[in-house]
Design a protein around this motif. Structure first.
Motif, PDB file in Angstrom:
ATOM      1  N   SER A 103       0.833  -1.204   0.000  1.00 49.78           N
ATOM      2  CA  SER A 103       0.000   0.000   0.000  1.00 49.78           C
ATOM      3  C   SER A 103       0.867   1.253   0.000  1.00 49.78           C
ATOM      4  O   SER A 103       1.803   1.382   0.808  1.00 49.78           O
ATOM      5  CB  SER A 103      -0.914   0.024   1.226  1.00 49.78           C
ATOM      6  OG  SER A 103      -1.591   1.263   1.330  1.00 49.78           O
ATOM      7  N   GLN A 104       0.533   2.192  -0.867  1.00 50.21           N
ATOM      8  CA  GLN A 104       1.251   3.469  -0.920  1.00 50.21           C
ATOM      9  C   GLN A 104       1.039   4.282   0.342  1.00 50.21           C
ATOM     10  O   GLN A 104       1.838   5.175   0.643  1.00 50.21           O
ATOM     11  CB  GLN A 104       0.801   4.272  -2.148  1.00 50.21           C
ATOM     12  CG  GLN A 104       1.218   3.687  -3.476  1.00 50.21           C
ATOM     13  CD  GLN A 104       0.233   2.678  -4.036  1.00 50.21           C
ATOM     14  OE1 GLN A 104      -0.663   2.206  -3.339  1.00 50.21           O
ATOM     15  NE2 GLN A 104       0.392   2.339  -5.311  1.00 50.21           N
ATOM     16  N   VAL A 105      -0.027   3.999   1.076  1.00 49.97           N
ATOM     17  CA  VAL A 105      -0.259   4.684   2.343  1.00 49.97           C
ATOM     18  C   VAL A 105       0.888   4.415   3.311  1.00 49.97           C
ATOM     19  O   VAL A 105       1.357   5.315   4.015  1.00 49.97           O
ATOM     20  CB  VAL A 105      -1.610   4.244   2.961  1.00 49.97           C
ATOM     21  CG1 VAL A 105      -1.717   4.700   4.406  1.00 49.97           C
ATOM     22  CG2 VAL A 105      -2.766   4.802   2.142  1.00 49.97           C
ATOM     23  N   VAL A 106       1.361   3.182   3.343  1.00 52.32           N
ATOM     24  CA  VAL A 106       2.493   2.848   4.212  1.00 52.32           C
ATOM     25  C   VAL A 106       3.745   3.583   3.755  1.00 52.32           C
ATOM     26  O   VAL A 106       4.515   4.098   4.580  1.00 52.32           O
ATOM     27  CB  VAL A 106       2.735   1.325   4.237  1.00 52.32           C
ATOM     28  CG1 VAL A 106       3.972   0.995   5.072  1.00 52.32           C
ATOM     29  CG2 VAL A 106       1.511   0.611   4.796  1.00 52.32           C
ATOM     30  N   ASP A 107       3.950   3.675   2.450  1.00 47.12           N
ATOM     31  CA  ASP A 107       5.103   4.421   1.933  1.00 47.12           C
ATOM     32  C   ASP A 107       5.095   5.854   2.457  1.00 47.12           C
ATOM     33  O   ASP A 107       6.143   6.410   2.811  1.00 47.12           O
ATOM     34  CB  ASP A 107       5.072   4.461   0.401  1.00 47.12           C
ATOM     35  CG  ASP A 107       5.153   3.082  -0.232  1.00 47.12           C
ATOM     36  OD1 ASP A 107       5.652   2.154   0.427  1.00 47.12           O
ATOM     37  OD2 ASP A 107       4.709   2.940  -1.386  1.00 47.12           O
ATOM     38  N   LYS A 108       3.922   6.447   2.497  1.00 43.63           N
ATOM     39  CA  LYS A 108       3.789   7.843   2.893  1.00 43.63           C
ATOM     40  C   LYS A 108       3.924   8.039   4.398  1.00 43.63           C
ATOM     41  O   LYS A 108       4.518   9.020   4.854  1.00 43.63           O
ATOM     42  CB  LYS A 108       2.422   8.372   2.426  1.00 43.63           C
ATOM     43  CG  LYS A 108       2.157   9.829   2.795  1.00 43.63           C
ATOM     44  CD  LYS A 108       3.107  10.766   2.080  1.00 43.63           C
ATOM     45  CE  LYS A 108       2.801  12.212   2.424  1.00 43.63           C
ATOM     46  NZ  LYS A 108       3.712  13.147   1.725  1.00 43.63           N
ATOM     47  N   LEU A 109       3.386   7.132   5.183  1.00 47.58           N
ATOM     48  CA  LEU A 109       3.276   7.362   6.626  1.00 47.58           C
ATOM     49  C   LEU A 109       4.343   6.690   7.478  1.00 47.58           C
ATOM     50  O   LEU A 109       4.475   7.012   8.652  1.00 47.58           O
ATOM     51  CB  LEU A 109       1.905   6.884   7.123  1.00 47.58           C
ATOM     52  CG  LEU A 109       0.661   7.513   6.502  1.00 47.58           C
ATOM     53  CD1 LEU A 109      -0.578   7.014   7.229  1.00 47.58           C
ATOM     54  CD2 LEU A 109       0.730   9.025   6.551  1.00 47.58           C
ATOM     55  N   LYS A 110       5.077   5.732   6.932  1.00 49.82           N
ATOM     56  CA  LYS A 110       5.925   4.890   7.783  1.00 49.82           C
ATOM     57  C   LYS A 110       6.989   5.651   8.567  1.00 49.82           C
ATOM     58  O   LYS A 110       7.428   5.195   9.630  1.00 49.82           O
ATOM     59  CB  LYS A 110       6.583   3.792   6.946  1.00 49.82           C
ATOM     60  CG  LYS A 110       7.544   4.321   5.888  1.00 49.82           C
ATOM     61  CD  LYS A 110       8.104   3.178   5.064  1.00 49.82           C
ATOM     62  CE  LYS A 110       9.064   3.689   3.978  1.00 49.82           C
ATOM     63  NZ  LYS A 110       9.577   2.586   3.145  1.00 49.82           N
ATOM     64  N   ASN A 111       7.423   6.817   8.056  1.00 48.40           N
ATOM     65  CA  ASN A 111       8.458   7.583   8.750  1.00 48.40           C
ATOM     66  C   ASN A 111       7.898   8.638   9.690  1.00 48.40           C
ATOM     67  O   ASN A 111       8.660   9.373  10.322  1.00 48.40           O
ATOM     68  CB  ASN A 111       9.385   8.247   7.725  1.00 48.40           C
ATOM     69  CG  ASN A 111      10.190   7.226   6.931  1.00 48.40           C
ATOM     70  OD1 ASN A 111      10.641   6.224   7.483  1.00 48.40           O
ATOM     71  ND2 ASN A 111      10.359   7.466   5.648  1.00 48.40           N
ATOM     72  N   ILE A 112       6.578   8.724   9.789  1.00 44.39           N
ATOM     73  CA  ILE A 112       5.960   9.674  10.707  1.00 44.39           C
ATOM     74  C   ILE A 112       6.017   9.110  12.121  1.00 44.39           C
ATOM     75  O   ILE A 112       5.652   7.948  12.341  1.00 44.39           O
ATOM     76  CB  ILE A 112       4.501   9.947  10.302  1.00 44.39           C
ATOM     77  CG1 ILE A 112       4.469  10.714   8.969  1.00 44.39           C
ATOM     78  CG2 ILE A 112       3.770  10.739  11.376  1.00 44.39           C
ATOM     79  CD1 ILE A 112       3.080  11.012   8.478  1.00 44.39           C
ATOM     80  N   PRO A 113       6.480   9.887  13.097  1.00 47.63           N
ATOM     81  CA  PRO A 113       6.528   9.393  14.481  1.00 47.63           C
ATOM     82  C   PRO A 113       5.155   8.899  14.941  1.00 47.63           C
ATOM     83  O   PRO A 113       4.154   9.574  14.745  1.00 47.63           O
ATOM     84  CB  PRO A 113       6.962  10.638  15.270  1.00 47.63           C
ATOM     85  CG  PRO A 113       7.707  11.477  14.285  1.00 47.63           C
ATOM     86  CD  PRO A 113       7.008  11.259  12.964  1.00 47.63           C
TER      87      PRO A 113
END
Length: 259
Positions: A145-155
């Protein structure tokens, strides 16, 4: 509150709402509930695997429908936010198979939601299920999922989604993208309706608010159908359940005739 922090908070809240749809996230040890359907008319065992940050309760409507259709149902609950995909697969699937085998049933069907489908594919990389019949996957991130690509580095992302959530992206570290094509009888049901416009903006349309329709597909699947349902609720949708029962019994979905 500064703008970047506010944006991060909104994205995390959107992620939580999209994955769970439930007020309490499950970090409990393995839970297995079983329901015997139809006494001497039992036609097989059905193993249910819920999604990320869900509990076995999310699969209860389906469990009841399968029991009414004379399946012995094993509804698995596992701590989806505590471990990576590989250990989760080895934790959740073997005990469920053992319960089916204790009943002397010679056919095991499996129905999964989201991450549950990836657990099954991971397990079958190194193991076989001789009794495996048919499989239906709801909204599986088979291509990540591209959502994980976008959010994975957010604390905070790891805290909410756990190690398995970090493995569901579309990059080189994506576990789903490293898995082999399927070699079992699989039908995929994808959702095309989103109730999460924040996350949908990061996904190719159509999408279900968490996974794009295209990314639910996998090489080797036997049939595919899309329904106007969102990611958190697809496993409770009456039409999705009807399609599941039909696929398990016939090996095909009920496609609408085309003019």
């Amino acid at each position: 509150m500064c703008r970047p922090l506010l944006i991060s908070l909104l994205l995390l809240l959107a992620s939580l709402a999209s994955w769970s749809g439930e007020p309490v996230l499950s970090d409990k040890p393995l839970v297995i509930t079983e329901t015997l359907g139809g006494s001497d008319q039992v036609q097989g065992c059905a193993v249910l695997l819920h999604g990320l940050a869900r509990t076995h309760k999310s699969m209860r409507p389906l469990a009841k429908a399968l029991a009414a259709a004379h399946y012995y149902v094993v509804n698995v609950g596992y701590p989806s936010r505590k471990f990576a995909i590989a250990p989760l697969a080895n934790m959740a699937i073997p005990p469920a198979l053992a319960l089916c085998r204790q009943q002397g049933l010679t056919r095991i069907d499996i129905v999964s939601h989201s991450l549950g489908g990836i657990l099954l594919r991971q397990y079958l990389q190194a193991n076989t299920i001789p009794e495996l019949g048919r499989v239906v996957m709801y909204a599986p991130p088979n291509q990540g999922s591209q959502v994980v690509d976008k959010l994975k580095n957010i604390p905070g992302f790891r805290l909410i989604n756990g190690p398995a959530g970090l493995e569901l992206g579309t990059d080189a570290k994506s576990v789903p993208r490293q898995l082999a094509p399927v070699h079992f009888d699989l039908g995929v049901i994808a959702g095309t309706r989103s109730i999460n416009w924040i996350l949908s903006q990061y996904l190719p349309n159509p999408d279900d608010g968490k996974v794009s329709l295209e990314n639910t597909k996998v090489e080797g699947m036997r049939d595919f159908i899309s329904l106007p349902v969102s990611h958190p609720f697809i496993m409770k949708d009456k039409n999705a359940i009807r399609q599941t029962l039909h696929y398990l019994q016939t090996g095909a979905f009920l496609h609408e005739p085309k003019d």
